[in-house]
Design a protein around this motif. Structure first.
Motif, PDB file in Angstrom:
ATOM      1  N   ASP A  66       0.871  -1.184   0.000  1.00 19.31           N
ATOM      2  CA  ASP A  66       0.000   0.000   0.000  1.00 19.31           C
ATOM      3  C   ASP A  66       0.911   1.238   0.000  1.00 19.31           C
ATOM      4  OD1 ASP A  66      -3.132   0.764   1.393  1.00 19.31           O
ATOM      5  OD2 ASP A  66      -1.585   2.269   0.958  1.00 19.31           O
ATOM      6  N   VAL A  67       0.844   1.995  -1.065  1.00 22.90           N
ATOM      7  CA  VAL A  67       1.782   3.113  -1.232  1.00 22.90           C
ATOM      8  C   VAL A  67       1.710   4.084  -0.051  1.00 22.90           C
ATOM      9  CG1 VAL A  67       2.361   5.132  -2.669  1.00 22.90           C
ATOM     10  CG2 VAL A  67       1.698   2.974  -3.759  1.00 22.90           C
ATOM     11  N   VAL A  68       0.470   4.509   0.293  1.00 21.71           N
ATOM     12  CA  VAL A  68       0.323   5.592   1.285  1.00 21.71           C
ATOM     13  C   VAL A  68       0.461   5.078   2.721  1.00 21.71           C
ATOM     14  CG1 VAL A  68      -1.253   7.389   2.142  1.00 21.71           C
ATOM     15  CG2 VAL A  68      -1.075   6.940  -0.320  1.00 21.71           C
ATOM     16  N   LYS A  69      -0.121   3.879   2.956  1.00 18.02           N
ATOM     17  CA  LYS A  69      -0.113   3.404   4.351  1.00 18.02           C
ATOM     18  C   LYS A  69       1.203   2.749   4.723  1.00 18.02           C
ATOM     19  CE  LYS A  69      -5.037   2.730   5.042  1.00 18.02           C
ATOM     20  NZ  LYS A  69      -5.971   1.834   4.389  1.00 18.02           N
ATOM     21  N   SER A  70       1.880   2.126   3.742  1.00 16.59           N
ATOM     22  CA  SER A  70       3.084   1.392   4.121  1.00 16.59           C
ATOM     23  C   SER A  70       4.326   1.766   3.306  1.00 16.59           C
ATOM     24  CB  SER A  70       2.748  -0.108   4.047  1.00 16.59           C
ATOM     25  OG  SER A  70       3.637  -0.842   3.324  1.00 16.59           O
ATOM     26  N   SER A 113      15.370   7.845  -4.410  1.00 14.57           N
ATOM     27  CA  SER A 113      14.034   7.947  -5.011  1.00 14.57           C
ATOM     28  C   SER A 113      13.133   6.771  -4.650  1.00 14.57           C
ATOM     29  CB  SER A 113      14.160   8.027  -6.535  1.00 14.57           C
ATOM     30  OG  SER A 113      14.722   6.844  -7.036  1.00 14.57           O
ATOM     31  N   ILE A 114      11.850   6.955  -5.005  1.00 19.38           N
ATOM     32  CA  ILE A 114      10.894   5.852  -4.910  1.00 19.38           C
ATOM     33  C   ILE A 114      10.323   5.620  -6.298  1.00 19.38           C
ATOM     34  CG2 ILE A 114      10.230   6.259  -2.509  1.00 19.38           C
ATOM     35  CD1 ILE A 114       7.557   7.508  -3.886  1.00 19.38           C
ATOM     36  N   ARG A 115       9.775   4.422  -6.494  1.00 16.52           N
ATOM     37  CA  ARG A 115       9.076   4.159  -7.754  1.00 16.52           C
ATOM     38  C   ARG A 115       7.639   3.761  -7.445  1.00 16.52           C
ATOM     39  NH1 ARG A 115       8.555  -0.372 -11.700  1.00 16.52           N
ATOM     40  NH2 ARG A 115       9.916  -1.719 -10.447  1.00 16.52           N
ATOM     41  N   ASP A 158      -3.599   5.154  -9.152  1.00 15.78           N
ATOM     42  CA  ASP A 158      -3.693   6.464  -9.785  1.00 15.78           C
ATOM     43  C   ASP A 158      -2.390   7.230  -9.489  1.00 15.78           C
ATOM     44  OD1 ASP A 158      -6.195   8.697 -10.584  1.00 15.78           O
ATOM     45  OD2 ASP A 158      -4.144   9.320 -10.149  1.00 15.78           O
ATOM     46  N   ILE A 159      -1.573   7.336 -10.511  1.00 15.11           N
ATOM     47  CA  ILE A 159      -0.207   7.841 -10.293  1.00 15.11           C
ATOM     48  C   ILE A 159      -0.224   9.306  -9.840  1.00 15.11           C
ATOM     49  CG2 ILE A 159       2.009   8.293 -11.441  1.00 15.11           C
ATOM     50  CD1 ILE A 159       1.452   5.755 -13.111  1.00 15.11           C
ATOM     51  N   THR A 160      -1.135  10.109 -10.368  1.00 12.40           N
ATOM     52  CA  THR A 160      -1.174  11.520  -9.953  1.00 12.40           C
ATOM     53  C   THR A 160      -1.474  11.628  -8.464  1.00 12.40           C
ATOM     54  OG1 THR A 160      -1.952  12.163 -12.123  1.00 12.40           O
ATOM     55  CG2 THR A 160      -2.276  13.763 -10.363  1.00 12.40           C
ATOM     56  N   ARG A 161      -2.527  10.930  -8.059  1.00 10.45           N
ATOM     57  CA  ARG A 161      -2.936  11.018  -6.646  1.00 10.45           C
ATOM     58  C   ARG A 161      -1.821  10.512  -5.734  1.00 10.45           C
ATOM     59  NH1 ARG A 161      -4.988   7.465  -3.307  1.00 10.45           N
ATOM     60  NH2 ARG A 161      -5.479   5.908  -4.896  1.00 10.45           N
ATOM     61  N   LEU A 162      -1.241   9.369  -6.096  1.00  8.43           N
ATOM     62  CA  LEU A 162      -0.205   8.777  -5.238  1.00  8.43           C
ATOM     63  C   LEU A 162       1.068   9.615  -5.227  1.00  8.43           C
ATOM     64  CD1 LEU A 162      -0.779   5.012  -6.122  1.00  8.43           C
ATOM     65  CD2 LEU A 162      -1.379   6.187  -3.986  1.00  8.43           C
ATOM     66  N   ALA A 163       1.438  10.153  -6.386  1.00 15.04           N
ATOM     67  CA  ALA A 163       2.675  10.951  -6.448  1.00 15.04           C
ATOM     68  C   ALA A 163       2.504  12.230  -5.622  1.00 15.04           C
ATOM     69  CB  ALA A 163       3.033  11.280  -7.891  1.00 15.04           C
ATOM     70  N   LYS A 164       1.313  12.851  -5.702  1.00 15.76           N
ATOM     71  CA  LYS A 164       1.077  14.091  -4.928  1.00 15.76           C
ATOM     72  C   LYS A 164       1.154  13.799  -3.431  1.00 15.76           C
ATOM     73  CE  LYS A 164      -1.429  16.920  -8.220  1.00 15.76           C
ATOM     74  NZ  LYS A 164      -2.679  17.440  -8.735  1.00 15.76           N
ATOM     75  N   LYS A 165       0.527  12.704  -3.049  1.00 18.89           N
ATOM     76  CA  LYS A 165       0.507  12.339  -1.627  1.00 18.89           C
ATOM     77  C   LYS A 165       1.938  12.031  -1.148  1.00 18.89           C
ATOM     78  CE  LYS A 165      -1.642  11.394   2.167  1.00 18.89           C
ATOM     79  NZ  LYS A 165      -1.946  12.533   2.980  1.00 18.89           N
ATOM     80  N   ASN A 196      -0.058  17.287 -17.086  1.00 12.48           N
ATOM     81  CA  ASN A 196      -1.139  18.288 -17.096  1.00 12.48           C
ATOM     82  C   ASN A 196      -1.808  18.381 -15.739  1.00 12.48           C
ATOM     83  OD1 ASN A 196      -0.775  19.040 -19.680  1.00 12.48           O
ATOM     84  ND2 ASN A 196      -2.458  17.854 -20.549  1.00 12.48           N
ATOM     85  N   GLU A 197      -1.881  17.213 -15.062  1.00  8.54           N
ATOM     86  CA  GLU A 197      -2.485  17.192 -13.718  1.00  8.54           C
ATOM     87  C   GLU A 197      -1.498  17.620 -12.629  1.00  8.54           C
ATOM     88  OE1 GLU A 197      -5.732  13.563 -13.970  1.00  8.54           O
ATOM     89  OE2 GLU A 197      -3.697  13.093 -13.369  1.00  8.54           O
ATOM     90  N   GLU A 198      -0.307  18.028 -13.093  1.00 11.56           N
ATOM     91  CA  GLU A 198       0.759  18.472 -12.188  1.00 11.56           C
ATOM     92  C   GLU A 198       1.200  17.382 -11.216  1.00 11.56           C
ATOM     93  OE1 GLU A 198      -0.659  22.170 -10.605  1.00 11.56           O
ATOM     94  OE2 GLU A 198      -0.165  23.217 -12.455  1.00 11.56           O
ATOM     95  N   ALA A 199       1.220  16.162 -11.703  1.00  8.92           N
ATOM     96  CA  ALA A 199       1.752  15.069 -10.878  1.00  8.92           C
ATOM     97  C   ALA A 199       3.240  15.350 -10.658  1.00  8.92           C
ATOM     98  CB  ALA A 199       1.558  13.740 -11.592  1.00  8.92           C
ATOM     99  N   PRO A 200       3.709  15.335  -9.403  1.00  8.71           N
ATOM    100  CA  PRO A 200       5.109  15.698  -9.132  1.00  8.71           C
ATOM    101  C   PRO A 200       6.072  14.538  -9.430  1.00  8.71           C
ATOM    102  CG  PRO A 200       3.961  15.242  -7.090  1.00  8.71           C
ATOM    103  CD  PRO A 200       2.951  15.066  -8.168  1.00  8.71           C
TER     104      PRO A 200
END
Ligand SMILES: Nc1ncnc2c1ncn2[C@@H]1O[C@H](COP(=O)(O)OP(=O)(O)OP(=O)(O)O)[C@@H](O)[C@H]1O
Ligand SMILES: O=P(O)(O)OC[C@H]1O[C@H](OP(=O)(O)OP(=O)(O)O)[C@H](O)[C@@H]1O
Ligand SMILES: O=C(O)c1cccnc1
Length: 475
Positions: free
Chosen positions: A230-234, A255-257, A262-269, A300-304
């Motif tokens: 789980d990207v965000v929790k773990s 870095s992380i991969r 949803d790459i935008t949401r996960l990358a922003k978080k 375009n979604e400004e995913a970092p």
């Protein structure tokens, strides 16, 4: 390994027939060109010349090849004896690798004994079509990535080992910064790069132990795959713990991969979590069936996202997997004179351009960095200051134009004559740099991912008239 036998049977059947019916040294010229770019792009980025020259220069048949051909019981002994001793006698004029190439323009012209140039058709097309297809796709993707590094990750999904390895080289020509393919790295001196697979994480009792073990071995280059559980929790919390420890020990967290979801949401978080933890230097790599459209949409979604790892859709050009480059006779020698040749078709688009030719890129005289059109001329023509030109696009409505105030740069140069090859650039990154410069010269509107504007390719009046004359003769 050379590939003389990588040719369609009909090439041997014709060569054997030419041997029995025509003078053995009869000369012919063929052009390599394409009619439509993949993905409805406006141009193709040319690649493959280095391998074509190597193959053609060293062209010869081994005893095993001749024995195999004899066993087919199709070819005369005299022809096979001739083949046994044959060496390359062809001359190749070609565009530099990394040149943006427009429809109908010869990227390469090959002249020499008809028997030999015929036998080379399949191999030359195989190399040009594959490598140019992948270089073009890599250009689209890296253009969409707007300067962010793109690592080529496709070896496992490429259509075989050669496609993976030469494809990786073509991907770098098109703009990729590195490859995960170690053979391509070794063979073409391309930087190799990579992270880790989910198997590494699964090989330890838990994710944190797996990350720590990796960081111990690669303290300054650790790139952690954060999406096994789980990207965000773990994934990101564990990466933060490991990177903070590394940092405290004086190392540089890398870095992380992110490889799913949803790459935008996960990358922003993830970006926010690293920044909040004082780890703003940690970079984010994205992967997972990416292509130029997804990359564009993520940005375009400004995913970092700092860099991309791109495999299957790049190495197979899956959205448009065929470049239909063709090899067509343009002239045949008769008693020492070149006679232009044409192939007529009901489709105007498929009628070939006769005669030995040169392609020029035209630059506006007061803006010499910007190309505005190309023109195909007969090789023995001099371009005047003011020329009447005909649009080579059979669908063009305004098909006759007058061109003035331009400078013209010839694109075809001799690269091989028999055993003598002219020095060409073989360094993959020097070719990439050349490609970038050449693409920068094209109008911005022709480089759009969707509905790019048409970049005109003209014919000189002399060439268009020759084509008309031959059509009239044969009809
Ligand atoms: N924000 C986004 N915008 C557009 N496309 C995205 C975005 N995030 C992810 N994608 C793309 O959507 C597709 C998701 O595919 P898929 O459903 O197979 O992935 P997944 O849900 O992560 O599953 P898996 O775990 O099997 O990889 C991928 O091509 C991915 O690159
Ligand atoms: O998606 P691509 O652009 O080809 O990039 C390469 C992919 O290769 C690996 O996947 P793997 O083979 O482990 O399979 P996966 O699809 O289950 O992640 C990696 O995790 C990427 O997802
Ligand atoms: O190094 C990586 O992360 C990698 C290499 C190949 C395919 N997918 C990922």
């Amino acid at each position: 390994m050379s590939h003389e036998m990588l040719t369609d049977l009909y090439e041997f059947s014709m060569a054997n027939g030419y041997y029995q019916t025509l003078p053995h040294d009869k000369q012919a010229s063929f052009d390599v060109f394409y009619r439509n770019a993949p993905d409805e792009d406006s141009f193709v980025l040319s690649a493959g010349l280095m391998q074509i020259i190597e193959e053609v220069k060293n062209w010869h048949f081994t005893k095993e090849d001749i024995d195999y051909l004899r066993a087919l019981n199709k070819f005369s002994d005299e022809f096979l004896t001739f083949l046994k001793d044959a060496k390359n006698k062809c001359t190749i004029n070609a565009m530099t690798e990394g040149t943006p190439l427009l429809p109908r323009e010869p990227i390469l012209t090959i002249s020499g004994p008809l028997i030999e140039v015929q036998l080379l058709e399949t191999l030359v097309l195989n190399i040009f079509n594959h490598q140019s297809l992948i270089a073009t796709k890599a250009w689209q993707i890296t253009h969409a990535a707007q300067g962010r590094a793109v690592m080529e990750f496709g070896a496992r999904r490429a259509q075989g080992p050669d496609a993976a390895t030469y494809g990786a080289r073509a991907a770098v020509i098109g703009g990729c910064t590195s490859t995960s393919n170690v053979l391509a790295g070794q063979k073409f001196n391309i930087p190799v790069a990579g992270t880790m697979a989910h198997a590494w994480i699964e090989s330890f009792p838990d994710e944190l132990t797996a990350f720590k073990a990796w960081a111990k071995i690669y303290p300054d280059t650790a790139s952690l795959l954060v999406d096994t559980y789980d990207v965000v929790k773990s994934g990101v919390p564990n990466a933060i713990k490991v990177f903070q420890e590394l940092k405290a020990q004086g190392h540089r967290p890398l870095s992380i991969r992110i490889d799913s979801g949803d790459i935008t949401r996960l990358a922003k978080k993830a970006r926010q979590m690293f920044d909040d933890a004082g780890l703003s230097e940690v970079k984010i790599t994205a992967s997972n069936a990416l292509d130029a459209h997804i990359v564009k949409s993520l940005l375009n979604e400004e995913a970092p996202i700092d860099n991309f790892g791109i495999g299957e859709r790049l190495i197979t050009s899956s959205s448009s997997p065929v470049l239909s480059g063709v090899y067509k006779m343009s002239a045949l020698e008769n008693k020492g004179q070149w006679v232009p040749k044409i192939k007529i078709s009901n489709s105007r688009e498929k009628i070939t351009l006769p005669g030995n030719k040169q392609v020029y890129r035209l630059y506006s005289r007061n803006d010499p960095k910007h190309a505005f059109a190309d023109i195909i001329a007969l090789a023995d023509e001099k371009l005047r200051d003011k020329i009447t030109a005909i649009d080579s696009d059979v669908h063009a409505t305004n098909d006759v134009v007058t061109l003035t105030d331009f400078t013209a740069r010839p694109l075809l140069h001799q690269v091989l004559a028999g055993q003598k090859a002219a020095p060409i650039e073989t360094d993959t990154f020097a070719i990439q740099k050349y490609a970038k410069e050449q693409i920068a010269e094209l109008p911005k509107e022709t480089k759009r991912l969707v509905n790019p504007d048409h970049y005109p390719v003209y014919l000189t009046k002399k060439l268009a008239d020759l084509q008309k004359k031959l059509i009239a003769e044969y009809k």
